[in-house]
Design an enzyme around this catalytic site. Structure first.
Site: not given
Ligand code: ACM
Length: 522
Positions: A183, A256, A319
């Site tokens: 991440d 991410h 995201e």
């Molecule tokens: C997430 O909570 N971004 C999968």
């Protein structure tokens, strides 16, 4: 007393109680046929610390505990094997039979729970009578994918800690551990071809203290890092496999990715010099879409596939903020050159590249539900985390779906009121009762598409979980409730009955030194 004795979590499919009890002694032996040997060894390993008995495993049939496994178990298209088992206990002994090894391993977890809770102690208990009731159990899971997710990027959990978590999941008959390995805040797995990912990407200069929403933000001045070597990963995969748990690795892309872009700036879209992110929330920095970047990620996935035998490989996809793509001349040209419509279409194209690569190697892509936002990518499985109808739509369109909706299945949310008295959590409120009430068959899924809901999963995002003790506090007893939803039949579900069994089960968790939350809030 009688009801306590069969307080098993998750509740078996059918339990018939008979007269009498069987007592394990220091002379007891375990026998197994060829396919049952590893399960027998696992049982001996589990029973040894508290009893002090070194129960030998033999292939002779006249022993007190007998394990008979039909075969290795033929995996279905999604890689799942038969997990059913039958257990007969009479005063002479225990017979566990299962068509495949996975069933015998689940049966062993039931058998452990039939002994007095002290069986879970890690030190020898003197003069204890190790007896279990005579029973006939037939058992099988309701769902194929019974998962827990663990974010090891925001905070890192070492091999021993992850093993402990795996063993606790095994006790509750889970079969999937989804490891969120990368991440913005840290890249946590050694990739031989790209050593910078861990040399630079695994270490951030400091971490946020307090809550992400606090202003001004406050930081500690402690560099924070950690990663798994490939040797560590092999050890974890083997440890999990012995317990019939598959580790599903996640490499989150194209968003991410700040830690990776910090190490390899050529993966990014700007000249800004980056470092792994020190606070939580989502980074705007996202991969570019050059051929060399696609190649880089395929090479990473190749090493991942060598390490993880899992049929499913998770590529994240959540995201992925598109500002950099909107603002980049190069990306806009790329969109045109590829004949695509917009940034969402480019994300779909990117996921499609990973999908065909994984498919060529006999694996299946799974990703968070945004992977189908830009349109359906053929053959992918969808992990539905948002509270929307994407999961139902995906199942109706023939995609396998794992339900992970944050409203009920994010165990990094608070679990009891008042929240001010709880250790800081990300937000939300997911009580034990709310978890138990969850039905993975989402509204809107057509009757003939229900088989595409292959299961569900609890999430442990670790922004506010920095120690194993805190991880256990957030996970338990919610993991116990989820385990039951996923293993036991829906129509037999009773929260009252579950709570009574949980009361007894807490003694087991206490013997295991699990730092469970003590309230059982509805
Ligand atoms: C997430 O909570 N971004 C999968």
């Amino acid at each position: 007393m009688e009801r306590e004795i069969v307080s098993i979590i998750p509740q078996p499919w059918s339990t018939e109680k008979n007269e009498g009890r069987f007592t394990l002694s220091c002379d007891s032996k375990i026998s197994a046929n060829a396919h049952g040997c590893e399960a027998a060894e696992l049982l001996a390993y589990y029973l040894r610390p508290a009893t002090g008995y070194a129960l030998p495993v033999t292939n002779r049939a006249d022993t007190a505990i007998r394990i008979n496994v039909g075969g290795n178990g033929q995996a279905d298209d999604a890689g799942f094997t038969d997990e059913s088992y039958e257990m007969k206990i009479d005063m002479q002994g225990v017979n566990i039979s299962a068509p495949a090894r996975a069933g015998a391993v689940r049966g062993i977890q039931t058998l452990r729970q039939l002994f007095p809770p002290a069986i879970f102690s890690d030190r020898r208990i003197e003069n204890h009578k190790w007896t279990i009731p005579c029973l006939h159990i037939n058992d099988k899971p309701a769902f194929k994918w019974r998962g827990m997710h663990l974010d090891v990027s925001r905070h890192f959990f070492n091999v021993e800690e992850v093993e402990r978590f795996i063993d606790l999941l095994a006790l509750h008959k889970f079969n999937i551990l989804h490891l969120h390995l990368t991440d913005d805040q840290g890249w946590r797995i050694e990739i031989k071809q790209y050593p910078g990912l861990t040399a630079i990407g695994a270490r951030r200069e400091c971490s946020l203290t307090g809550h992400e929403s606090d202003r001004p933000r406050k930081y500690d001045d402690q560099p924070y890092g950690g990663f798994y070597t490939q040797e560590d990963i092999r050890r974890l995969v083997d440890f999990a496999a012995a317990r019939e748990i598959t580790i599903v690795p996640e490499i989150d892309m194209p968003g991410h990715m700040q830690a990776a872009i910090s190490a390899y700036p050529e993966l990014g879209n700007t000249d800004i010099s980056l470092k792994p992110r020190c606070h939580w929330g989502i980074s705007q920095h996202i991969l570019n879409a050059r051929d060399s970047t696609v190649e880089f990620m395929k090479n990473v996935l190749d090493e991942i596939m060598e390490l993880f035998p899992s049929r499913f490989i998770h590529i994240g996809g959540d995201e992925a903020l598109k500002h950099e793509w909107s603002e980049s001349r190069e990306i806009q040209d790329r969109i045109l050159a590829l004949g695509l419509k917009n940034e969402h279409d480019l994300q779909r194209w990117f996921i499609g590249q990973m999908n065909s690569h994984l498919q060529q190697k006999g694996r299946r892509l799974i990703g968070w539900d945004e992977i189908i936002e830009g349109g359906i990518v053929a053959g992918v499985a969808v992990m539905n985390w948002q509270v929307n109808n994407v999961g139902a739509e995906a199942a109706n369109a023939g995609h396998d779906v794992v339900v992970a909706q944050h409203s009920h299945l994010y165990f990094n949310f608070y679990q009891s009121e008042p929240t001010a008295e709880e250790p800081p959590a990300i937000g939300g409120m997911t009580s034990l009762g709310k978890v138990y009430s969850f039905n993975p068959f989402l509204d809107g899924v057509a009757e003939d598409k229900k088989h595409h809901i292959i299961g569900a999963q609890g999430q442990l995002w670790t922004e506010y979980i920095s120690s194993m003790k805190q991880l256990e506090y957030m996970a338990f007893p919610r993991v116990c409730a989820l385990g039951e939803i996923l293993w036991s039949a829906g129509e037999k579900k009773s929260f009252r009955d579950f709570l009574m069994r949980l009361e007894y089960h807490r003694q087991r968790l206490a013997c295991l030194n699990v730092n469970a939350h003590q309230q059982a809030a509805v």
